[in-house]
Motif scaffolding. Structure first.
Motif, mmCIF file in Angstrom:
data_model
loop_
_atom_site.group_PDB
_atom_site.id
_atom_site.type_symbol
_atom_site.label_atom_id
_atom_site.label_comp_id
_atom_site.label_asym_id
_atom_site.label_seq_id
_atom_site.Cartn_x
_atom_site.Cartn_y
_atom_site.Cartn_z
ATOM 1 N N GLY A 80 0.797 -1.228 0.000
ATOM 2 C CA GLY A 80 0.000 0.000 0.000
ATOM 3 C C GLY A 80 0.821 1.266 0.000
ATOM 4 O O GLY A 80 0.298 2.334 0.292
ATOM 5 N N ASN A 81 2.121 1.171 -0.303
ATOM 6 C CA ASN A 81 2.939 2.380 -0.388
ATOM 7 C C ASN A 81 3.872 2.276 -1.594
ATOM 8 O O ASN A 81 3.672 1.423 -2.465
ATOM 9 C CB ASN A 81 3.716 2.618 0.917
ATOM 10 C CG ASN A 81 4.634 1.459 1.290
ATOM 11 O OD1 ASN A 81 5.010 0.636 0.461
ATOM 12 N ND2 ASN A 81 5.007 1.396 2.552
ATOM 13 N N GLU A 82 4.872 3.126 -1.668
ATOM 14 C CA GLU A 82 5.750 3.165 -2.836
ATOM 15 C C GLU A 82 7.129 2.559 -2.552
ATOM 16 O O GLU A 82 8.114 2.913 -3.184
ATOM 17 C CB GLU A 82 5.903 4.612 -3.329
ATOM 18 C CG GLU A 82 4.613 5.239 -3.850
ATOM 19 C CD GLU A 82 4.094 4.592 -5.123
ATOM 20 O OE1 GLU A 82 4.851 3.827 -5.763
ATOM 21 O OE2 GLU A 82 2.927 4.850 -5.478
ATOM 22 N N CYS A 233 20.692 14.255 2.339
ATOM 23 C CA CYS A 233 19.607 13.326 2.009
ATOM 24 C C CYS A 233 18.583 13.901 1.035
ATOM 25 O O CYS A 233 17.951 13.161 0.278
ATOM 26 C CB CYS A 233 18.874 12.894 3.275
ATOM 27 S SG CYS A 233 19.942 12.439 4.650
ATOM 28 N N GLN A 234 18.391 15.206 1.079
ATOM 29 C CA GLN A 234 17.323 15.841 0.325
ATOM 30 C C GLN A 234 17.446 15.618 -1.173
ATOM 31 O O GLN A 234 16.439 15.458 -1.868
ATOM 32 C CB GLN A 234 17.301 17.344 0.629
ATOM 33 C CG GLN A 234 16.230 18.126 -0.118
ATOM 34 C CD GLN A 234 16.188 19.570 0.317
ATOM 35 O OE1 GLN A 234 16.034 19.849 1.504
ATOM 36 N NE2 GLN A 234 16.335 20.497 -0.611
ATOM 37 N N SER A 235 18.663 15.595 -1.695
ATOM 38 C CA SER A 235 18.842 15.468 -3.135
ATOM 39 C C SER A 235 18.279 14.158 -3.667
ATOM 40 O O SER A 235 17.895 14.079 -4.849
ATOM 41 C CB SER A 235 20.325 15.587 -3.509
ATOM 42 O OG SER A 235 21.084 14.592 -2.865
ATOM 43 N N CYS A 236 18.224 13.127 -2.836
ATOM 44 C CA CYS A 236 17.673 11.835 -3.261
ATOM 45 C C CYS A 236 16.221 11.656 -2.816
ATOM 46 O O CYS A 236 15.393 11.158 -3.580
ATOM 47 C CB CYS A 236 18.508 10.687 -2.695
ATOM 48 S SG CYS A 236 20.119 10.475 -3.466
ATOM 49 N N GLY A 241 10.608 14.680 1.928
ATOM 50 C CA GLY A 241 10.679 13.250 2.152
ATOM 51 C C GLY A 241 9.834 12.427 1.208
ATOM 52 O O GLY A 241 9.525 11.264 1.492
ATOM 53 N N GLU A 242 9.478 13.017 0.057
ATOM 54 C CA GLU A 242 8.533 12.366 -0.849
ATOM 55 C C GLU A 242 9.157 11.351 -1.786
ATOM 56 O O GLU A 242 8.457 10.644 -2.527
ATOM 57 C CB GLU A 242 7.786 13.423 -1.677
ATOM 58 C CG GLU A 242 8.635 14.143 -2.724
ATOM 59 C CD GLU A 242 9.397 15.334 -2.194
ATOM 60 O OE1 GLU A 242 9.859 16.144 -3.015
ATOM 61 O OE2 GLU A 242 9.537 15.472 -0.960
ATOM 62 N N GLY A 243 10.501 11.233 -1.786
ATOM 63 C CA GLY A 243 11.160 10.308 -2.685
ATOM 64 C C GLY A 243 11.258 10.863 -4.089
ATOM 65 O O GLY A 243 10.848 11.993 -4.369
ATOM 66 N N LEU A 244 11.816 10.057 -4.980
ATOM 67 C CA LEU A 244 12.000 10.473 -6.370
ATOM 68 C C LEU A 244 11.280 9.503 -7.280
ATOM 69 O O LEU A 244 11.566 8.303 -7.289
ATOM 70 C CB LEU A 244 13.488 10.498 -6.727
ATOM 71 C CG LEU A 244 13.820 10.852 -8.184
ATOM 72 C CD1 LEU A 244 13.342 12.263 -8.513
ATOM 73 C CD2 LEU A 244 15.316 10.706 -8.443
ATOM 74 N N ALA A 245 10.321 10.025 -8.044
ATOM 75 C CA ALA A 245 9.559 9.201 -8.979
ATOM 76 C C ALA A 245 9.721 9.739 -10.386
ATOM 77 O O ALA A 245 9.751 10.955 -10.607
ATOM 78 C CB ALA A 245 8.081 9.195 -8.591
ATOM 79 N N GLY A 247 7.924 8.967 -14.136
ATOM 80 C CA GLY A 247 6.875 8.229 -14.819
ATOM 81 C C GLY A 247 6.022 7.411 -13.875
ATOM 82 O O GLY A 247 5.516 6.348 -14.242
ATOM 83 N N GLY A 248 5.876 7.901 -12.640
ATOM 84 C CA GLY A 248 5.046 7.205 -11.662
ATOM 85 C C GLY A 248 5.748 6.039 -10.976
ATOM 86 O O GLY A 248 5.144 5.355 -10.151
ATOM 87 N N VAL A 249 7.019 5.820 -11.308
ATOM 88 C CA VAL A 249 7.784 4.730 -10.691
ATOM 89 C C VAL A 249 8.849 5.334 -9.792
ATOM 90 O O VAL A 249 9.639 6.172 -10.229
ATOM 91 C CB VAL A 249 8.442 3.837 -11.767
ATOM 92 C CG1 VAL A 249 9.294 2.766 -11.104
ATOM 93 C CG2 VAL A 249 7.376 3.204 -12.656
ATOM 94 N N TYR A 250 8.886 4.900 -8.536
ATOM 95 C CA TYR A 250 9.818 5.462 -7.571
ATOM 96 C C TYR A 250 11.171 4.763 -7.657
ATOM 97 O O TYR A 250 11.276 3.550 -7.436
ATOM 98 C CB TYR A 250 9.264 5.337 -6.148
ATOM 99 C CG TYR A 250 8.255 6.406 -5.815
ATOM 100 C CD1 TYR A 250 8.596 7.491 -5.016
ATOM 101 C CD2 TYR A 250 6.964 6.344 -6.325
ATOM 102 C CE1 TYR A 250 7.677 8.479 -4.719
ATOM 103 C CE2 TYR A 250 6.033 7.333 -6.041
ATOM 104 C CZ TYR A 250 6.396 8.401 -5.240
ATOM 105 O OH TYR A 250 5.481 9.387 -4.955
ATOM 106 N N SER A 251 12.186 5.548 -7.988
ATOM 107 C CA SER A 251 13.542 5.017 -7.990
ATOM 108 C C SER A 251 14.221 5.215 -6.642
ATOM 109 O O SER A 251 15.161 4.495 -6.301
ATOM 110 C CB SER A 251 14.379 5.695 -9.087
ATOM 111 O OG SER A 251 14.391 7.103 -8.911
ATOM 112 N N LEU A 252 13.754 6.197 -5.878
ATOM 113 C CA LEU A 252 14.267 6.440 -4.523
ATOM 114 C C LEU A 252 13.067 6.602 -3.593
ATOM 115 O O LEU A 252 12.122 7.327 -3.909
ATOM 116 C CB LEU A 252 15.157 7.680 -4.499
ATOM 117 C CG LEU A 252 16.468 7.522 -5.294
ATOM 118 C CD1 LEU A 252 17.124 8.878 -5.539
ATOM 119 C CD2 LEU A 252 17.424 6.596 -4.561
#
Length: 353
Positions: A80-82, A233-236, A241-245, A247-252
């Motif tokens: 239920g999460n990314e 940490c912020q750069s990734c 704290g939302e992460g990096l997505a 195309g809707g896919v989270y790489s981080l």
């Protein structure tokens, strides 16, 4: 591979329609006692994934690997999460000191004080789906649990065999045996391994878990931790704290907010997060944080609102806090002028928008 696992577009089970009671979700995330990393430790070396055998057993191992590194295949059913399992268990669950699967498999079944029972390996994985993945535990004996157990077993047994000079393929186990874990007297081992190691030694292999770091010299501080986060940490992981997505896919992965682990996950503890961060972050470790910085940035990360603890009944946040959160964490507490954490949590196992 079961095509249903690759095409989970049906949204089958969500918290808003979930009739599971909090009493059905005991604390299966109680942490194990950890030690500092051993000096010059002789960690098990993993076999190449290319050596996974052909056939039915090999297919289970391969599926377990695929689900582990891309757990989003199970989004809408058990996730239920990314996040993916590999976000916390580095290098596809093979890296020492990043809670590797090979060490975990040999540490279960294990007694858990907080739920007052011995948990099998599959029950430990079920807890990960409920809490760390903010989802729903797969049914006992289900294909995902068998596959993840098979992958863990193959890593552990292959590593032991190579260390103690046992040649050949990893012995195949039945699904029922795979799901139990390897810390048991009736766990079948090659004679050379059984003679060279004890049950307790195999359950406490060097590299197990996230090694404990020393307590901070100063009380950990979310305010100081924010400075560490902005710098390293912020750069990734994003400004919020939302992460990096892409195309809707989270790489981080997201570290807090609606798409991260929930308040029942082990990583919401400051000490657990600090241990993980110090040993494994920043990714690639071009910068080594100090122990104090690791504690502080861990406090900052876990002092933000996230999905609710699935064990909550009604709105009794403070009652749940007293029952399950008497440790180094922020559930049921306010940080600065903010609201009490847990009172404005995000949904459990939500429908992906």
């Amino acid at each position: 591979m079961n095509r249903n696992l690759m095409t989970l577009s049906g949204l089958l089970f969500f918290a808003l329609g979930n009739n599971v009671q909090a009493g059905d979700l005991p604390d299966k995330q109680a942490e194990l006692k950890l030690a500092a990393p051993a000096q010059d430790a002789d960690y098990l070396k993993m076999r190449s994934l290319a050596t996974i055998p052909e056939g039915v057993f090999g297919d289970k191992v391969r599926l377990g690997y695929q689900l582990f590194v891309n757990t989003q295949q199970l989004r809408g059913q058990y996730v239920g999460n990314e996040l993916n399992c590999v976000n916390c268990h580095m290098d596809a669950g093979r890296r020492a000191n990043a809670s590797p699967l090979w060490a975990a498999y040999l540490a279960y079944p294990a007694y858990r004080k907080k739920n007052d029972k011995v948990n099998s390996y599959q029950e430990r994985i079920q807890g990960c789906f409920t809490y760390s993945m903010n989802g729903k535990a797969p049914e006992s004996g289900s294909e995902p649990l068998v596959a993840l157990s098979a992958y863990s077993y193959w890593l552990a047994m292959g590593g032991l065999m190579d260390k103690y000079g046992v040649t050949g393929a990893v012995p195949e186990l039945s699904d029922a045996e795979l799901l139990k874990g390897g810390k048991r007297e009736d766990f079948v081992l090659p004679e050379a391994i059984a003679k060279a190691t004890t049950l307790d030694e195999r359950a406490k292999l060097p590299g197990r878990g996230f090694p404990a770091i020393p307590k901070p010299e100063q009380a950990y501080s979310p305010a100081r931790g924010e400075q560490v986060y902005r710098a390293h940490c912020q750069s990734c992981h994003g400004e919020n704290g939302e992460g990096l997505a892409m195309g809707g896919v989270y790489s981080l992965p997201p570290l807090w907010g609606p798409n991260s682990f929930n308040w029942g996950a082990g990583m919401h503890r400051v000490n657990t997060a600090a241990n993980f961060i110090y040993e494994n972050m920043p990714l690639g470790k071009s910068v080594q944080l100090s122990h104090q910085e690791a504690w502080d940035v861990a406090a900052f990360v876990v002092s933000h609102e996230r999905p609710q603890d699935p064990r909550l009944e009604g709105d009794k946040v403070m009652e749940l806090s007293k029952r399950y959160h008497q440790h180094q964490g922020y559930y049921g507490k306010s940080v600065g002028e903010g609201a009490v954490l847990g009172t404005q949590s995000y949904p459990i196992n939500p429908v992906k928008q």
